[in-house]
Write a protein that holds these residues in place. Structure first.
Motif, mmCIF file in Angstrom:
data_model
loop_
_atom_site.group_PDB
_atom_site.id
_atom_site.type_symbol
_atom_site.label_atom_id
_atom_site.label_comp_id
_atom_site.label_asym_id
_atom_site.label_seq_id
_atom_site.Cartn_x
_atom_site.Cartn_y
_atom_site.Cartn_z
ATOM 1 N N ASP A 206 9.693 -16.139 21.628
ATOM 2 C CA ASP A 206 10.755 -16.244 22.631
ATOM 3 C C ASP A 206 10.466 -17.397 23.590
ATOM 4 O O ASP A 206 9.376 -17.499 24.140
ATOM 5 N N LYS A 207 11.469 -18.275 23.789
ATOM 6 C CA LYS A 207 11.275 -19.448 24.639
ATOM 7 C C LYS A 207 11.075 -19.100 26.106
ATOM 8 O O LYS A 207 10.641 -19.943 26.895
ATOM 9 N N THR A 208 11.373 -17.841 26.485
ATOM 10 C CA THR A 208 11.121 -17.433 27.868
ATOM 11 C C THR A 208 9.627 -17.192 28.101
ATOM 12 O O THR A 208 9.160 -17.164 29.233
ATOM 13 N N LYS A 209 8.895 -17.016 26.994
ATOM 14 C CA LYS A 209 7.446 -16.807 27.093
ATOM 15 C C LYS A 209 6.684 -18.130 27.000
ATOM 16 O O LYS A 209 5.702 -18.347 27.706
ATOM 17 N N THR B 234 10.179 -24.102 24.615
ATOM 18 C CA THR B 234 10.405 -24.605 23.262
ATOM 19 C C THR B 234 9.662 -25.901 22.988
ATOM 20 O O THR B 234 9.041 -26.067 21.930
#
Length: 251
Positions: free
Chosen positions: A176-179, A182
């Protein structure tokens, strides 16, 4: 057709290492200066290979991107030599693994549309960035029509590809890009990933490189063969794919 596994001696390891270091440090201008210096040394000698329509010439075991924007940002054509290599890669993959082609050949119009899309995206992420820096950031990840040599995605020799299961479901290759942003986890050998994801990236990398493709270190999904960027990393002076003429397209 048989292919021999690529050896490190065939790669310009010093250039690759320098470019990776600059990429990880976000030195956008320095990265472009380094790459453009090498691209100037490459000449393109178009070999006239046909551009094949993928839904017709690829086996059903290789999946094409079915998503909404798939047709908006690609033309579903690749060079005949690329298609043959992809067939070989698919046969070499472990059972239950399949190639899933996300993006293939782009027209100049598509590239310019993507450029504007990325410009807006970066400005939205950080409104304080200058126009020059935003332009450099985009050009670090998107080859442009005004570059020293034809962009890989415009030659029919470059593609974005990941892995899927037997039903065409994409296998996990990123988190997940929130973690993790990217642009950080996109590096092919980004280390802070679950073991399964690192394994999937390695399976794809070994299979693609094994038939002569070259990976763009900043994007685990981007591979090319025969274009100028491939030539630079392979220590070659000649690229065999330029911008294909309309007569080369075979449907």
């Amino acid at each position: 057709m048989q292919y021999t596994k690529q050896k490190n001696s065939e790669l310009d390891l010093e250039l690759i290492k320098k470019s990776e270091e600059l990429g990880k440090q976000n030195k956008y201008k320095e990265y472009l200066e380094l790459i453009n210096k090498e691209l100037k040394k490459v000449r393109t000698e178009e070999n006239g290979e046909h551009m094949l329509y993928l839904p017709k010439y690829l086996p059903k075991t290789i999946f094409l991107n079915p998503e909404k924007n798939a047709t908006k940002y690609q033309t579903f054509y690749l060079r005949e030599g690329i298609v043959n290599r992809l067939k070989y890669v698919q046969k070499s993959l472990p059972k239950g693994y399949h190639l899933w082609l996300a993006n293939t050949t782009r027209t100049e119009k598509i590239v310019l549309e993507l450029y504007n899309l990325y410009i807006k995206r970066f400005k939205k992420q950080d409104p304080q960035l200058s126009d020059e820096i935003v332009d450099l950031k985009v050009r670090n990840i998107l080859a442009m029509p005004d570059d020293k040599t034809p962009p890989g995605h415009m030659t029919g020799g470059a593609l974005d590809v990941i892995l899927a299961d037997d039903k065409g479901n994409k296998l996990p290759m990123k988190i997940d890009k929130t973690k993790v942003p990217t642009e950080i986890q996109s590096f092919t050998f980004y280390s802070n990933l679950p073991q399964k994801m690192k394994k999937n990236r390695k399976i794809l990398y070994d299979a693609m490189v094994g038939v002569g493709f070259n990976n763009y270190f900043r994007e685990f999904w981007h591979y090319s063969y025969g274009d100028a960027y491939w030539a630079v990393r392979q220590k070659k002076k000649v690229a065999v794919y330029g911008i294909p003429s309309k007569k080369l397209f075979k449907k």
